[in-house]
Design an enzyme around this catalytic site. Structure first.
Site, PDB file in Angstrom:
ATOM      1  N   ASP A  35       0.858  -1.181   0.000  1.00 45.63           N
ATOM      2  CA  ASP A  35       0.000   0.000   0.000  1.00 45.63           C
ATOM      3  C   ASP A  35       0.898   1.236   0.000  1.00 45.63           C
ATOM      4  OD1 ASP A  35      -2.064   1.761   0.159  1.00 45.63           O
ATOM      5  OD2 ASP A  35      -2.709   1.206   2.176  1.00 45.63           O
ATOM      6  N   HIS A  84      -5.609 -20.020  13.606  1.00 48.07           N
ATOM      7  CA  HIS A  84      -7.004 -20.396  13.389  1.00 48.07           C
ATOM      8  C   HIS A  84      -7.747 -19.361  12.546  1.00 48.07           C
ATOM      9  CE1 HIS A  84     -11.081 -21.738  13.891  1.00 48.07           C
ATOM     10  NE2 HIS A  84     -11.378 -20.497  14.233  1.00 48.07           N
ATOM     11  N   CYS A 130     -13.216 -27.296  12.197  1.00 44.18           N
ATOM     12  CA  CYS A 130     -12.006 -26.727  11.600  1.00 44.18           C
ATOM     13  C   CYS A 130     -10.863 -27.744  11.652  1.00 44.18           C
ATOM     14  CB  CYS A 130     -11.606 -25.455  12.340  1.00 44.18           C
ATOM     15  SG  CYS A 130     -10.111 -24.661  11.685  1.00 44.18           S
ATOM     16  N   CYS A 185      -7.021 -26.124  16.051  1.00 48.02           N
ATOM     17  CA  CYS A 185      -8.226 -26.876  16.405  1.00 48.02           C
ATOM     18  C   CYS A 185      -7.975 -28.380  16.481  1.00 48.02           C
ATOM     19  CB  CYS A 185      -9.336 -26.573  15.402  1.00 48.02           C
ATOM     20  SG  CYS A 185      -9.988 -24.892  15.545  1.00 48.02           S
ATOM     21  N   CYS A 230      -7.588 -26.835  11.182  1.00 55.40           N
ATOM     22  CA  CYS A 230      -6.307 -26.140  11.349  1.00 55.40           C
ATOM     23  C   CYS A 230      -5.506 -26.762  12.499  1.00 55.40           C
ATOM     24  CB  CYS A 230      -6.523 -24.645  11.583  1.00 55.40           C
ATOM     25  SG  CYS A 230      -6.980 -24.185  13.278  1.00 55.40           S
ATOM     26  N   ASP A 254      -8.280  -6.947   1.855  1.00 55.35           N
ATOM     27  CA  ASP A 254      -7.249  -6.984   2.893  1.00 55.35           C
ATOM     28  C   ASP A 254      -7.808  -6.352   4.150  1.00 55.35           C
ATOM     29  OD1 ASP A 254      -5.637  -4.276   3.817  1.00 55.35           O
ATOM     30  OD2 ASP A 254      -6.713  -4.002   1.933  1.00 55.35           O
TER      31      ASP A 254
END
Length: 370
Positions: A92, A334, A303, A308, A305, A265
């Site tokens: 940016d 997560h 989940c 988890c 991930c 974003d």
């Protein structure tokens, strides 16, 4: 070869499935870009980001210019090598920092004078200089310098910012070398429909590799944000990516995809994680609450991930209460896994022709009432 291809458009909405080609690989869209302001997504090593399926993330030219400086980054071999990330990057220009650090900033038609929030030193950003800084850093996608205004703002304030954004965009385009980078223009205009149309038309006339909608998610009601997207969308070329800046609430992302947006974003998922707020399949969860002290279930049983699959709500609560650094890492893993899966689910629904059904089901959990 064109850098962006629309692979499918949902016949019942504006939602698009696409692929964005960058010097550091392809990015499937719609996509969410985590924010790595200082050249790092907080609490996350690059290999962890890659393992989660993050395709691209955002760094900030304003902050990297102040510390460590773009010349040091160049000496290190460019931003990718400096931060050890071989995927796509976007920087940016610093326009939002001009807005968010307004007490340190003076804006005129030529550019922005500001004092560093680090040491008070005086700096000057012009459109030309922001392009030079970003070219030196070497991200795949770089942004024009724009002027963002908050909400509410007077018509005159919004008009001046929109006109200045167009003039600055033209100057950015004129000095952009185009060597191994894509340049996106930014559309401003506050919450005024006519100014948004004016700015969109002018920015598209200049011609950029992609188009961003800036100046939203600055305090306005969500319906007004969606209205501004709808005002701008018809002016955006179909063969260029569309980027809604600073929007990261899961429900807002789905609403914006419905309206034709490809890229997003926001610091929200990672900031929420560091404050013990998790996104789950059943909605947001503040895992540091007392009710989870003896809850040995995974944060989100649906989940897959790392967090988890290995840790309980009780353990995460313990880490947050103890002030342990691991709390931020596990929660961030997560939340970013949630965002990556959300975007993958959106893309899958678009491929299978059932995106509207997916959106309705998801918004029943994450939709926001005005």
């Amino acid at each position: 070869m064109e850098h962006f291809t629309v692979l499918a458009v949902d016949p019942r909405s504006k939602a698009r499935l696409g692929v964005l080609r960058t010097p550091h690989g392809q990015v499937e869209t719609p996509v969410f870009m985590p924010v790595g302001t200082q050249g790092t997504v907080k609490a996350m090593a690059p290999d962890r980001l890659k393992a989660l399926g993050v395709q691209i993330f955002l760094c900030n030219a304003y902050h990297l210019h102040l510390r460590p400086g773009e010349e040091l980054v160049r000496e290190a071999g460019g931003l990718h090598r400096f931060i050890s990330w071989d995927g796509a990057l976007l920087t940016d220009s610093g326009g939002f920092q001009v807005f968010s650090l307004a007490q340190l900033v003076r804006i005129d038609d030529e550019g922005v004078s500001f004092r560093s929030h680090l040491d008070g030193s005086l700096h000057r950003f012009t459109p030309e200089r922001t392009i030079r800084i970003q070219e030196t850093l070497g991200a795949d996608i770089i942004m024009t310098l724009d002027e963002c205004v908050g909400f509410p703002a007077s018509f005159e304030r919004e008009r001046k910012a929109a006109e200045r954004t167009v003039r600055w965009a033209r100057r950015c385009r004129e000095v952009f070398s185009g060597k191994g980078q894509l340049l996106f223009g930014i559309i401003q205009g506050g919450m005024n429909r006519d100014l948004r149309r004016f700015c969109a038309q002018k920015i598209v006339e200049i011609g950029f590799d992609g188009y961003a909608i800036g100046g939203l998610s600055v305090g306005e009601p969500k319906p007004l944000m969606y209205e501004m997207i709808e005002v701008v969308e018809p002016f955006l070329p179909e063969d260029r990516p569309r980027y809604l800046m600073g929007v990261g609430h899961p429900g807002s992302i789905v609403e914006a995809v419905l309206r034709g947006i490809d890229m997003f974003d926001c610091v929200l998922p990672t900031r929420n994680a560091r404050n013990a707020c998790l996104f789950t399949s059943r909605g947001k969860m503040n895992v540091d609450r007392a009710e989870f002290a003896r809850d040995f279930r995974p944060p989100d049983p649906l989940c897959t991930c790392y967090t988890c699959q290995n840790f309980s709500r009780a353990y995460l609560r313990h880490l947050f209460k103890a002030g342990e650094i691991l709390a931020a890492e596990l929660a961030t893993i997560h939340n970013l896994a949630f965002m990556v899966k959300l975007m993958a689910d959106i893309r899958r629904a678009l491929k299978e022709g059932c995106f509207l059904e997916f959106a309705r089901e998801f918004l029943a959990v994450y939709g926001e009432t005005p």
